[in-house]
Design a protein around this motif. Structure first.
Motif, PDB file in Angstrom:
ATOM      1  N   ASN A  29     -13.044  -5.675  -3.044  1.00 15.32           N
ATOM      2  CA  ASN A  29     -13.409  -6.258  -1.745  1.00 15.32           C
ATOM      3  C   ASN A  29     -12.281  -6.252  -0.722  1.00 15.32           C
ATOM      4  N   GLY A  30     -11.340  -5.325  -0.882  1.00 17.36           N
ATOM      5  CA  GLY A  30     -10.285  -5.177   0.113  1.00 17.36           C
ATOM      6  C   GLY A  30     -10.803  -4.448   1.334  1.00 17.36           C
ATOM      7  N   LYS A  31     -10.249  -4.746   2.459  1.00 16.29           N
ATOM      8  CA  LYS A  31     -10.667  -4.129   3.731  1.00 16.29           C
ATOM      9  C   LYS A  31      -9.500  -3.323   4.298  1.00 16.29           C
ATOM     10  N   PHE A  32      -9.210  -2.201   3.668  1.00 20.39           N
ATOM     11  CA  PHE A  32      -8.086  -1.364   4.072  1.00 20.39           C
ATOM     12  C   PHE A  32      -8.579   0.021   4.464  1.00 20.39           C
ATOM     13  N   THR A  33      -7.956   0.606   5.465  1.00 22.22           N
ATOM     14  CA  THR A  33      -8.251   1.994   5.799  1.00 22.22           C
ATOM     15  C   THR A  33      -7.450   2.889   4.859  1.00 22.22           C
ATOM     16  N   HIS A  34      -7.859   4.140   4.782  1.00 22.15           N
ATOM     17  CA  HIS A  34      -7.124   5.102   3.965  1.00 22.15           C
ATOM     18  C   HIS A  34      -5.701   5.257   4.495  1.00 22.15           C
ATOM     19  N   GLN A  35      -5.533   5.241   5.813  1.00 20.35           N
ATOM     20  CA  GLN A  35      -4.207   5.331   6.420  1.00 20.35           C
ATOM     21  C   GLN A  35      -3.328   4.148   6.015  1.00 20.35           C
ATOM     22  N   ALA A  36      -3.898   2.948   5.996  1.00 20.73           N
ATOM     23  CA  ALA A  36      -3.134   1.762   5.591  1.00 20.73           C
ATOM     24  C   ALA A  36      -2.672   1.884   4.141  1.00 20.73           C
ATOM     25  N   PHE A  41       1.847  -4.012  -4.594  1.00 16.31           N
ATOM     26  CA  PHE A  41       1.584  -2.789  -3.840  1.00 16.31           C
ATOM     27  C   PHE A  41       1.677  -3.118  -2.361  1.00 16.31           C
ATOM     28  N   GLY A  42       2.487  -2.380  -1.647  1.00 15.97           N
ATOM     29  CA  GLY A  42       2.658  -2.649  -0.228  1.00 15.97           C
ATOM     30  C   GLY A  42       3.315  -3.990   0.035  1.00 15.97           C
ATOM     31  N   GLY A  43       4.181  -4.411  -0.884  1.00 13.10           N
ATOM     32  CA  GLY A  43       4.920  -5.656  -0.699  1.00 13.10           C
ATOM     33  C   GLY A  43       4.186  -6.918  -1.097  1.00 13.10           C
ATOM     34  N   GLN A  44       2.964  -6.799  -1.604  1.00 13.69           N
ATOM     35  CA  GLN A  44       2.189  -7.978  -2.003  1.00 13.69           C
ATOM     36  C   GLN A  44       1.456  -7.710  -3.307  1.00 13.69           C
ATOM     37  N   SER A  83      -3.745   8.368  -3.398  1.00 15.45           N
ATOM     38  CA  SER A  83      -4.196   7.518  -2.290  1.00 15.45           C
ATOM     39  C   SER A  83      -5.685   7.200  -2.402  1.00 15.45           C
ATOM     40  N   VAL A  84      -6.479   8.157  -2.843  1.00 13.53           N
ATOM     41  CA  VAL A  84      -7.922   7.928  -2.991  1.00 13.53           C
ATOM     42  C   VAL A  84      -8.187   6.907  -4.092  1.00 13.53           C
ATOM     43  N   ILE A  85      -7.525   7.021  -5.224  1.00 14.82           N
ATOM     44  CA  ILE A  85      -7.724   6.068  -6.330  1.00 14.82           C
ATOM     45  C   ILE A  85      -7.361   4.663  -5.873  1.00 14.82           C
ATOM     46  N   LEU A  86      -6.203   4.530  -5.241  1.00 17.56           N
ATOM     47  CA  LEU A  86      -5.767   3.201  -4.806  1.00 17.56           C
ATOM     48  C   LEU A  86      -6.679   2.647  -3.715  1.00 17.56           C
ATOM     49  N   HIS A  87      -7.106   3.494  -2.796  1.00 12.79           N
ATOM     50  CA  HIS A  87      -8.012   3.052  -1.735  1.00 12.79           C
ATOM     51  C   HIS A  87      -9.328   2.572  -2.323  1.00 12.79           C
ATOM     52  N   GLU A  88      -9.913   3.356  -3.217  1.00 16.12           N
ATOM     53  CA  GLU A  88     -11.187   2.962  -3.831  1.00 16.12           C
ATOM     54  C   GLU A  88     -11.024   1.715  -4.706  1.00 16.12           C
ATOM     55  N   GLY A  89      -9.885   1.594  -5.383  1.00 18.98           N
ATOM     56  CA  GLY A  89      -9.636   0.394  -6.191  1.00 18.98           C
ATOM     57  C   GLY A  89      -9.550  -0.867  -5.356  1.00 18.98           C
TER      58      GLY A  89
END
Length: 124
Positions: free
Chosen positions: A66-73, A12-15, A55-61
């Motif tokens: 323990n990922g540190k990502f913004t919703h925009q990212a 996801f996102g190249g990684q 986007s919400v499912i992936l962000h919350e997942g």
């Protein structure tokens, strides 16, 4: 990734990224989408989902793992990965909560409760 904790790893996102839905993450999915997880899951299965839901499912997942990502990212990663692939990943992430724990012979987890219905002693 720890499959015994409900984690899955997907590109996801190249990684390779790890996703995990905790109880709080599930509650946040419902709060942020305004829908039950059953309704969100059904919309993915029926391919009538919204980009916001994915986007919400992936962000919350990611947060649950323990990922540190913004919703925009996360939104940027969806665009990079592609909506169809991201929707499949979101469906798999959400699917981890419906399957429940699967006992496996090689599971390192120790059972917390005894399933015994009788006591080993005659004195009780």
């Amino acid at each position: 990734m720890n499959k015994y904790k409900g984690e899955i790893s997907r590109k996801f996102g190249g990684q390779d990224r790890t996703f995990r839905l905790t109880f709080d993450c599930i509650v946040q999915i419902e709060r942020r989408t305004g829908k039950s997880v059953m309704v969100v899951g059904r919309s993915i299965a029926e391919q009538s989902f919204s980009l916001h839901d994915i986007s919400v499912i992936l962000h919350e997942g990611l947060i649950g793992a323990n990922g540190k990502f913004t919703h925009q990212a996360v939104g940027d990663m969806i665009i990079q990965t592609g909506l169809t692939t991201s929707a499949v990943t979101a469906g798999e992430v959400l699917g981890t909560i419906f399957a429940g724990d699967k006992e496996e012979e090689d599971s390192p987890l120790v059972k917390v409760e005894s399933q015994e219905t009788t006591t080993p002693s005659n004195n009780t």
